[in-house]
Design a protein around this motif. Structure first.
Motif, short mmCIF file in Angstrom:
data_model
loop_
_atom_site.label_atom_id
_atom_site.label_comp_id
_atom_site.label_asym_id
_atom_site.label_seq_id
_atom_site.Cartn_x
_atom_site.Cartn_y
_atom_site.Cartn_z
N SER A 1 0.85 -1.19 0.00
CA SER A 1 0.00 0.00 0.00
C SER A 1 0.89 1.24 0.00
CB SER A 1 -0.87 -0.01 1.25
OG SER A 1 -0.08 0.29 2.37
N GLY A 2 0.30 2.40 -0.21
CA GLY A 2 1.07 3.64 -0.26
C GLY A 2 1.92 3.86 0.99
N GLY A 3 1.30 3.65 2.15
CA GLY A 3 2.03 3.86 3.40
C GLY A 3 3.18 2.89 3.55
N GLN A 4 2.92 1.64 3.17
CA GLN A 4 3.99 0.64 3.25
C GLN A 4 5.13 0.98 2.31
OE1 GLN A 4 1.49 -2.76 2.46
NE2 GLN A 4 1.82 -3.53 4.55
N LYS A 5 4.76 1.49 1.12
CA LYS A 5 5.80 1.87 0.16
C LYS A 5 6.67 2.97 0.73
CE LYS A 5 3.39 0.99 -4.02
NZ LYS A 5 2.90 1.46 -5.28
N GLN A 6 6.01 3.95 1.38
CA GLN A 6 6.79 5.06 1.94
C GLN A 6 7.71 4.53 3.03
OE1 GLN A 6 8.12 7.49 0.91
NE2 GLN A 6 6.63 9.13 0.89
N ARG A 7 7.26 3.52 3.76
CA ARG A 7 8.13 2.91 4.76
C ARG A 7 9.33 2.24 4.09
NH1 ARG A 7 5.39 0.69 9.53
NH2 ARG A 7 3.68 2.10 10.03
N LEU A 8 9.09 1.64 2.93
CA LEU A 8 10.20 1.04 2.19
C LEU A 8 11.20 2.12 1.80
CD1 LEU A 8 8.45 -1.48 -0.21
CD2 LEU A 8 9.86 -1.99 1.77
N GLY A 9 10.67 3.29 1.38
CA GLY A 9 11.55 4.40 1.04
C GLY A 9 12.38 4.83 2.24
N VAL A 10 11.73 4.83 3.42
CA VAL A 10 12.45 5.20 4.63
C VAL A 10 13.50 4.14 4.96
CG1 VAL A 10 12.23 5.65 7.10
CG2 VAL A 10 10.52 6.54 5.54
N ALA A 11 13.12 2.87 4.81
CA ALA A 11 14.06 1.78 5.09
C ALA A 11 15.29 1.90 4.22
CB ALA A 11 13.39 0.43 4.87
N ARG A 12 15.08 2.24 2.94
CA ARG A 12 16.20 2.38 2.03
C ARG A 12 17.10 3.54 2.45
NH1 ARG A 12 14.78 3.47 -4.11
NH2 ARG A 12 13.81 5.29 -3.17
N ALA A 13 16.44 4.64 2.88
CA ALA A 13 17.23 5.80 3.29
C ALA A 13 18.02 5.49 4.56
CB ALA A 13 16.31 7.00 3.52
#
Lengths: 308, 305
Positions: A155-167
């Motif tokens: 979901s959108g929120g989970q994707k943003q968490r993935l972006g944070v995880a990558r950062a």
């Protein structure tokens, strides 16, 4: 020593025209901003669309090349470095992008996405890398099994968490969050924001938080810079800006924050009208003859405003 | 379908990879398998390829193109399955070897022009601005050249004229379309944040192109190349028909069809040119069918599977 110093940063885009496509004018996307960040704080960059807040963020991390000014990170002037040397600093400065839908490569599985920075900077064995990825996924509240999925399965929120995880993968010192929640719906926004605050405490992170949502910024930031037309209109601690705005632009912006209590509605509407009237009357005073913003003047020890 | 997938997953719960979603190539394959026409076309093309590349191992080209004055214009018989031409040469053998030559040219031209087109297109699209400008002006220059004329002149002046030189000269004038398609797609992709994110994560340009950009162009590359293959087989035949393709010692589908320029052959000796014409039609249609299925697979909105 402060973690990051930005001194008189300018990003100008040429407007080309005529037969020879010569430079006839420039767009001053960012026109001389100066700021200082201490370790562990959250700095909010606020402004309307087109005020240059995203461009500032991108110029600090190096996605845009600044026209003038300098960015100093831990005493090292970043924009004087060669590309190769500069690469080392990507380790310490990372970015969370605005749109979680386009910032993750749709053709890559989650483990490849998160492993990219790890593979670039750290020599790890396959098992070690896998462990680190699972660790990161757990940190952002996703199950370790999701490492084999594609971004579109989240979901959108989970994707943003993935972006944070990558950062977070390289344990950076500074994270530039470019409207990290504006693409998400409100319930998920709170989730991501609280999570970001949590890991900030845990990992001693410094944030530059770019947003146009004043409510969100107040929730997140210690210090705030209000941008208008590529310049700072007002800068100070959250209390300074919200409770004691000096510039009429800031006043109007703060007045526009919605109030959840319907009992205050009448009062709020009147207040907004009043502020708008004041804004219209005093516009000429607070901006120069071209509509530009004045230089910042010190109001108190923490508070600066672009007063005439 | 769903049940069998579940069964697969349940069969080996230990396997971490069981929960993986299908990779890109599997989607392409599924789409082709779902589309019965495309599946049939694919099988047809593959079997034709098998035949024309395997059978010539037992046939010698010299044997087949040797003139035999005692067997001129023989109709199909048990000795000559598709009869003979005006030189007494076996048409069936020429058909097999000719198809092989035509296919080799088609595949070769597609591969070489594809390589040039993809490299230039990706570079132009990824770097944009000045690089894009320079490469696109080169593309424009090649577009305005009178391709056919130059190819014909080249063919006339080159002394040793083989399949390879033909592939080379054709490729020189066929890469621009591919470059343009790839470039436009690459231009769109590079504006997306995942490319920018890759830069902030410390990947080099080369790495970004190969590991981030190219996978996202793969579907359009596959589709373009497949559709181009069909067109390129046709181009060789067209040139041979005009008499600027291969000489008669190197049979191709085009040379066989060009025998039909003789009115008597056209009217009375159908065995010389009809099989070649049908084969070329079948090949181009089939490859096109597969290409269309792949194109649908590349676009999730049109997918049937």
């Amino acid at each position: 020593m402060s973690l990051l110093t930005v001194n008189n940063l300018k990003v100008h885009y040429p407007i080309r025209g005529g037969i020879l496509r010569r430079k006839i004018d420039v767009v001053r996307a960012v026109d001389g901003i100066t700021m200082e960040l201490e370790r562990g704080e959250t700095y909010g960059l606020v402004g309307e669309s087109g005020s240059g807040k995203s461009t500032s963020g991108r110029a600090i991390i190096g996605l845009e090349s600044p026209t003038a000014g300098e960015v100093t990170f831990e005493g090292q002037k970043l924009n004087q470095l060669k590309r190769q040397d500069r690469r080392e600093y990507y380790k310490d400065i990372q970015m969370v992008f605005q749109d979680p839908y386009s910032s993750l490569n749709p053709k890559k599985r989650v483990n490849d996405i998160i492993a990219e920075p790890i593979r670039n900077f750290e020599k790890r064995t396959k098992d070690d890398e896998r462990r680190r990825i699972q660790e990161l996924l757990e940190l952002v509240g996703l199950s370790p099994e999701s490492m084999h999925k594609y971004p579109h399965e989240f979901s959108g929120g989970q994707k943003q968490r993935l972006g944070v995880a990558r950062a977070l993968a390289l344990q950076p010192k500074l994270i530039i969050a470019d409207e990290p929640v504006s693409a998400l719906d409100v319930s998920v926004q709170a989730q991501v924001l609280n999570f970001m605050k949590e890991i900030q405490r845990e990992l001693d992170l410094t944030y530059i938080f770019i947003s146009h949502d004043l409510g969100v910024v107040r929730h997140m930031c210690n210090r705030i810079g209000i941008m208008y037309n590529g310049r700072f209109v007002e800068e100070g601690s959250a209390e300074d800006v919200y409770d004691n705005p000096q510039h009429i632009y800031t006043k109007r912006l703060v007045a526009a924050i919605p109030d959840i209590d319907p009992a205050n509605r009448k009062h709020q509407t009147d207040f907004r009208r009043e502020v708008k009237k004041e804004y219209d009357n005093k516009k000429a005073e607070f901006f120069d003859e071209h509509g530009g913003v004045f230089d910042l003047k010190q109001v108190s020890s923490t508070h600066y405003a672009a007063l005439p | 379908m769903e049940q069998s997938q579940q069964a697969e997953t349940m069969a080996d719960p230990q396997d971490m990879d069981a929960g993986k979603s299908p990779p890109g190539w599997r989607i392409l394959l599924t789409e082709v398998l779902r589309d019965k026409v495309a599946l049939f076309s694919l099988l047809l093309v593959v079997s034709i390829m098998m035949i024309v590349y395997l059978v010539p191992l037992f046939l010698s080209q010299e044997e087949i193109v040797r003139v035999d004055l005692f067997a001129i214009h023989e109709p199909p018989s048990s000795e000559f399955w598709l009869g003979t031409d005006y030189g007494g040469r076996d048409v069936f053998g020429q058909l097999i070897i000719g198809t092989r030559n035509s296919l080799t040219v088609g595949i070769g031209v597609t591969a070489v022009s594809g390589m040039i087109g993809i490299i230039l297109g990706v570079v132009a699209g990824y770097f944009g601005n000045t690089v894009d400008n320079i490469i696109m002006r080169i593309v424009d220059f090649f577009f305005v050249l009178p391709t056919l004329l130059i190819v014909i002149v080249f063919i006339v002046i080159v002394p040793q004229y083989t399949v390879w030189s033909f592939i080379f000269i054709m490729s020189m004038f066929l890469w621009m379309g591919i470059a343009r398609i790839i470039r436009s797609k690459a231009l769109r992709e590079r504006e997306l944040d995942y490319i920018k994110a890759s830069r902030t994560l410390g990947s080099s340009h080369l790495k970004i192109i190969f590991t981030q950009l190219m996978p996202n162009l793969s579907s359009i590359i596959i589709v373009t190349m497949t559709l181009n293959l069909a067109a390129n087989i046709g181009i060789e035949s067209g040139l041979s028909f005009l008499g600027f393709g291969f000489p008669e010692e190197t049979p191709s589908l085009g040379t066989l069809i060009s025998y039909a320029t003789n009115p008597t052959t056209l009217e009375e000796r159908w065995w010389i040119w009809v099989p070649a014409s049908i084969l070329i039609l079948v090949l181009m249609l089939s490859i096109n069918n597969v290409g269309q299925a792949l194109r649908r697979a590349a676009d999730a909105k049109q997918r049937r599977g």
